[in-house]
Each structure stands twice: as C-alpha cells, then as structure tokens.
Design an enzyme around this catalytic site. Structure first.
Site, PDB file in Angstrom:
ATOM      1  N   CYS A 387       0.835  -1.203   0.000  1.00  0.00           N
ATOM      2  CA  CYS A 387       0.000   0.000   0.000  1.00  0.00           C
ATOM      3  C   CYS A 387       0.870   1.253   0.000  1.00  0.00           C
ATOM      4  CB  CYS A 387      -1.003  -0.051   1.150  1.00  0.00           C
ATOM      5  SG  CYS A 387      -2.505   0.845   0.755  1.00  0.00           S
ATOM      6  N   HIS A 513      -3.629  -5.229   0.450  1.00  0.00           N
ATOM      7  CA  HIS A 513      -3.005  -5.769   1.666  1.00  0.00           C
ATOM      8  C   HIS A 513      -3.057  -7.298   1.653  1.00  0.00           C
ATOM      9  CE1 HIS A 513      -2.779  -1.960   4.016  1.00  0.00           C
ATOM     10  NE2 HIS A 513      -3.686  -1.615   3.120  1.00  0.00           N
ATOM     11  N   GLU A 515      -1.554  -9.263   3.457  1.00  0.00           N
ATOM     12  CA  GLU A 515      -1.428  -9.797   4.827  1.00  0.00           C
ATOM     13  C   GLU A 515      -2.778 -10.142   5.453  1.00  0.00           C
ATOM     14  OE1 GLU A 515      -0.852  -6.685   3.892  1.00  0.00           O
ATOM     15  OE2 GLU A 515      -1.384  -5.220   5.430  1.00  0.00           O
TER      16      GLU A 515
HETATM   17  N1  GLN Z   1      -2.037   6.587   2.757  1.00  0.00           N
HETATM   18  C1  GLN Z   1      -2.162   5.824   1.577  1.00  0.00           C
HETATM   19  C2  GLN Z   1      -3.526   5.988   0.936  1.00  0.00           C
HETATM   20  O1  GLN Z   1      -4.473   6.376   1.577  1.00  0.00           O
HETATM   21  C3  GLN Z   1      -1.848   4.369   1.795  1.00  0.00           C
HETATM   22  C4  GLN Z   1      -2.774   3.674   2.755  1.00  0.00           C
HETATM   23  C5  GLN Z   1      -2.245   2.375   3.271  1.00  0.00           C
HETATM   24  O2  GLN Z   1      -1.026   2.147   3.272  1.00  0.00           O
HETATM   25  N2  GLN Z   1      -3.128   1.530   3.796  1.00  0.00           N
HETATM   26  O3  GLN Z   1      -3.702   5.717  -0.213  1.00  0.00           O
END
Ligand code: GLN
Length: 537
Positions: A387, A513, A515
């Site tokens: 992310c 994600h 995970e």
């Molecule tokens: N801050 C970033 C976004 O909102 C990544 C979010 C994250 O890593 N879950 O896109």
C-alpha cells in the site's frame, strides 16, 4: 439458507483482572477445536468503545485495523479468527458501542420506539442481543463465540454483561460464559495467587452472571490444590478450571486448550451432540515446522509504528506462515522509518535478506521509506511494498530514475508538479473520514509475462484494500518504459494494483493488503515467495 435448522449455541468470552490476557486467542483456539470436530463456528468481537469502528483509530491505540472481505474496518482480533479458522469474517463479526448507539438513535429519530423513553435497558441491550443473534439467525453456525472487549467491571462493559445475563436466562444450556482471568505468581511468596480471580468472578456475580468455565492465564502450571480452590470459591467444577499457560507462540494455544479439554467441557455443558475428535493433524504439522526450522531468514520491516508490534500484526503473522512453508524461521528486524536516512541505511539494513515497507498514512517517516527503497532497488535486495510502501516505491522511482525530482503523492504534497500518486476523482468529494476509503475485496488481473503471475499461478486474483490514493495512470507509460511494470490492474476501473521491477531479483509493490488473507491453512503466495527469495540471498 435451507436445510435442517441448526440449534446454535452462544458462547461468551469475557475477561477479568487485566486486559491483554489473550481473549481473542482463546476464542480462536476454542473455535478451532470445535471446527476440527466438524462443527460450524464463527467468532464475533464486541468492543465497548464509542468509535463506530476502529478505522479512525491511531494504531498506537488498538494496534492494526483489520479489513474484511466486505470492507469492514475491524479490530485486529478478527485477523486471529480468520488466521485460525480459515473462513472469512464480515462487518457483523465486529460491533462497537458506537455502532450500537448509532442504530438505536437512528431508530429513535425514525420514530420506531413509538414514544417510549429510550434507555440502556432494554433498548441498548436489545440492540446488543440482536447483533449477537444475527449470526445465529443465518442458520449457518453450530456455535457463535462472542468475545467481549475490555475487562469486566469497566463502566463501558456493563450493557454487554447485562445482555449476556439476559441471554443466559433465555437460552439455558444453549448459552455458556467463559471468563478469562489472571493467576499472578508472586515470586517472593513462591505462590500462585487466586484472589484476583475470586474478585473478578464476584464482580460478574454482582451483575447476575455466573461464569461456567474459567480460563486462568498463568506463568506456572496450576496444581490440583489451586484448581480446587478456584472451583470452590467461584462455583464451578474443577474440570471447568482451565489452565492457560504462557507459551512462545499463539499457534500452540489450540493444542494447549485441547490438552486442558476446553472443547470437551464446552460440548458437555452445551449438551452438543458428540462428533469426531478434533482433527488437528494439519495444525500439528504446522507447529512442527514452526518449531524445527532448517534455517533462518532475516527480514526487515520499515514502518513508523514499529514501537508497537500490534500495528503490523497481520504482516508479522503472514511472515510466520510463509516461514513454515519454506522451513525457515523468520527473524524480523523492525526499523523505524523516522530514524532512517541515507547516512545510516547501510548499517540499519545490513544483513537483511529482504525488506517490507509497511502501509501507513501521512508524511511522518516518508523520507526514510523512500531512502530505504532506493537502497533496496539499487542493491538487488528483495523488496515488498504494501500500500503506502508501494506508493513510496513509485515516488522513489519517479524521482531517481525518471528524473522527476519533485514527484510525490498528493497525500504528502498536494502541490507537487508530478502527482504520480493521486486521489481518485470520487474520493475528492469525500469529507467524512470514517469508512470512506476504498475498502474490502477487489479483483485484479495479472499479466501473463509477469513475476506475480508465476507467484499466484492465476490470472485473476482478489485482494483486500484500504486506501484513498492511487497510482496516477497518466504516468504509467513512463514508468513502464523505464522498467517498472504495472503487472496487476483492477479489472473494472483500470487502477494499478501491482507493480514490479524488471531485472531486479524481487521488487514488488502492491496497492492492496495481502497480509489480511494469509492463514495457517493457506499461507499467502506473495509472502511465501518473498520469504523464499529472501532466504536465498
Ligand atoms: N495513505 C495511503 C492511501 O491512503 C496508503 C494507505 C495504506 O497504506 N493503507 O492511499
């Protein structure tokens, strides 16, 4: 759903004496044992705080925010439930006091209460009971295990304990209360002490709830004398006093609970029909691998919440799962992104087989993440960006390879001339913070010629998301021409979900994600391959 009606049993798990006794792990362990006997089980967490969900909470408060398939932002215990049971949870599996009050207040505004005075009892307790029974109503589960967050005696837990009292009365032997307590060991007296447990049970009794089973967290084994004493003072039989001894891995707890016969006591007390003994063969072979690794792999995790490991719970557990598949022990080095700079990079990342750059929000520690990624890219060290970690990889590449020195995400620099990571059009209109990100499962198509295709072995995958910002597709050709390929793309929206660097041994960034989907029974392919490659370097 059709078919014969299931006689759902409701099991409540409460905690006393202190927090952090491991209610989530005990709930998941019991569920695992019941599942291994052939029963259908689900677990629910009721959290007594006023936030509608943990999505707006800082990870320092409650650790990681876990995201379900249906896009609910939930407590990290739901991660344990999924990792143990290998079945998805949903919004219905995590309810907070905020959500309970919100529905009651909405009903009141709609006039549903027909002029009644709206009160904690019965209206709030009815709403709590409704949320618990909802999982049973689907006629899908033999057992619904409901874990109550917090500690009995807290003011905010009261309506939940009252709801349990009522349900126990209504359901008889179809309802059971397991109370977790602490048996402290006083080194000076060389004795385990039962008094805090007695007091905690007394508090429950004051609210009208007699626990059926006591699970006693302890650092020393409980002898018969202690068990009998607890049984006598707390009105339970001594076979219902279950020892929960400290252990080095949460994954051993189901086996410890099996030895203590927790599942058998539950079946007997709920008069559930006998099914096969628990088939824990697969679980045991996982533990065996966990305990006898053939080698060690050093993995780094760069993030800004590293002081609290719970902030990265699912990533850490995914690495453990992947380690067992590769017969190796993962030694994790947590690296604070705020303390990383070009001057100390070599030192802080030395000896690591691979590095994960963590998800996150806001610009604290962002420069450390970008600097680390440059080092990993240039030195052919395996890198997995999750992310925000992927977004940082794009920023690093744009600045140092594409020559766009001021490139950034508009999250960190809204005025950047090169917004290579930008907010989606529909997100621009969103002003409310809670529950409004791109959340939950989305499909992604992987290109055949990519590394990730070999890893997943499939063209179409589905992974869970939690973010507002996206790769800006206007720049994608420039990235691809320089070797950073968009190898996975959202089927419907065309948004970039996976990038990978050509010519690097393992350099993959994912907007989702992975995970959240790794379980003991089904470790995640990306983590498996990342650990495998990192162990060879
Ligand atoms: N801050 C970033 C976004 O909102 C990544 C979010 C994250 O890593 N879950 O896109």
């Amino acid at each position: 759903m059709t078919g014969p009606k299931i006689n759902t049993r409701f099991i409540f798990v409460t905690g006393g004496v202190t927090s952090s006794l491991g209610k989530g792990i005990i709930s998941a362990s019991l569920a695992k044992l019941l599942q291994a006997r052939g029963y259908t089980v689900t677990i629910q967490k009721l959290d007594p705080y006023i936030n509608i969900d943990p999505g707006t909470l800082n990870p320092y408060e409650h650790g990681e925010c876990y995201v379900t398939e249906d896009g609910a932002e939930t407590d990290l215990d739901l991660g344990h439930y999924e990792r143990f049971l290998n079945i998805p949870t949903s919004q219905a599996n995590n309810v907070t006091t905020g959500r309970i009050y919100q529905s009651v207040i909405n009903k009141e505004r709609q006039g549903d209460y027909l002029g009644e005075t709206v009160q904690v009892i019965p209206h709030i307790t009815d709403e709590i009971k409704y949320r618990i029974r909802l999982l049973g109503d689907k006629n899908e589960y033999d057992f619904v295990i409901t874990e109550i967050g917090g500690t009995v005696g807290d003011i905010e837990s009261l309506p939940y304990v009252e709801a349990i009292r009522q349900m126990k009365w209504e359901l008889g032997s179809n309802c059971l209360v397991i109370h977790l307590t602490l048996i402290p060991y006083l080194a000076a007296a060389k004795e385990l002490k039962t008094k805090p447990t007695q007091h905690s049970v007394k508090t429950l009794l004051e609210y009208g709830v007699q626990p059926d089973i006591l699970v006693c967290r302890t650092e020393k084994p409980l002898n018969d004398h202690i068990r009998n004493k607890i049984a006598l003072f707390c009105n339970v039989d001594s076979s219902s006093v279950i020892e929960s001894i400290d252990t080095d891995s949460i994954y051993k707890v189901p086996l410890l609970m099996q030895e203590e016969k927790l599942d058998r006591v539950v079946l007997k007390k709920t008069k559930a029909s006998a099914k096969q003994p628990p088939n824990m063969k697969k679980w045991r072979s996982f533990i065996k691998k966990l305990e006898s690794p053939r080698r060690t792999v050093n993995i780094g995790l760069v993030g800004k919440y590293v002081e609290l490991v719970d902030s990265y719970k699912s990533i850490i557990e995914s690495l453990i799962h992947a380690g067992t598949v590769n017969n190796c022990r993962v030694d994790l080095r947590l690296i604070h992104s705020e303390h990383l700079s070009h001057d100390n990079l070599e030192d802080k990342l030395s000896g690591l087989g691979g590095v994960i750059v963590a998800p996150g929000f806001g610009d604290r520690g962002i420069d450390g993440k970008i600097a680390a990624i440059k080092h990993l890219r240039e030195n052919n060290i395996p890198f997995l960006g999750i992310c925000l970690g992927m977004q940082c990889a794009m920023v690093e590449f744009a600045r140092n390879v594409l020559g766009l020195a001021e490139a950034h995400s508009t999250e960190m620099n809204p005025g950047t001339p090169f917004p290579i990571i930008d907010i989606m059009e529909e997100q621009k209109r969103v002003h409310i913070k809670g529950g409004t990100m791109r959340l939950g499962a989305y499909s992604c198509r992987i290109s055949h010629s990519s590394k990730v295709y070999g890893i997943y072995g499939r063209e179409e995958i589905s992974e869970r998301h939690r973010h507002r910002f996206e790769v800006n597709n206007q720049y994608i050709k420039r990235f691809e021409n320089a070797g950073l390929i968009a190898s996975g793309v959202n089927i419907d929206s065309g948004l970039v979900e996976i990038v990978e660097l050509k010519g690097h041994p393992w350099f993959i960034g994912v907007q989702f994600h992975p995970e959240y989907k790794s379980t003991v029974d089904s470790p995640h392919p990306l983590f498996i391959d990342f650990v495998r490659t990192s162990s060879m370097i």
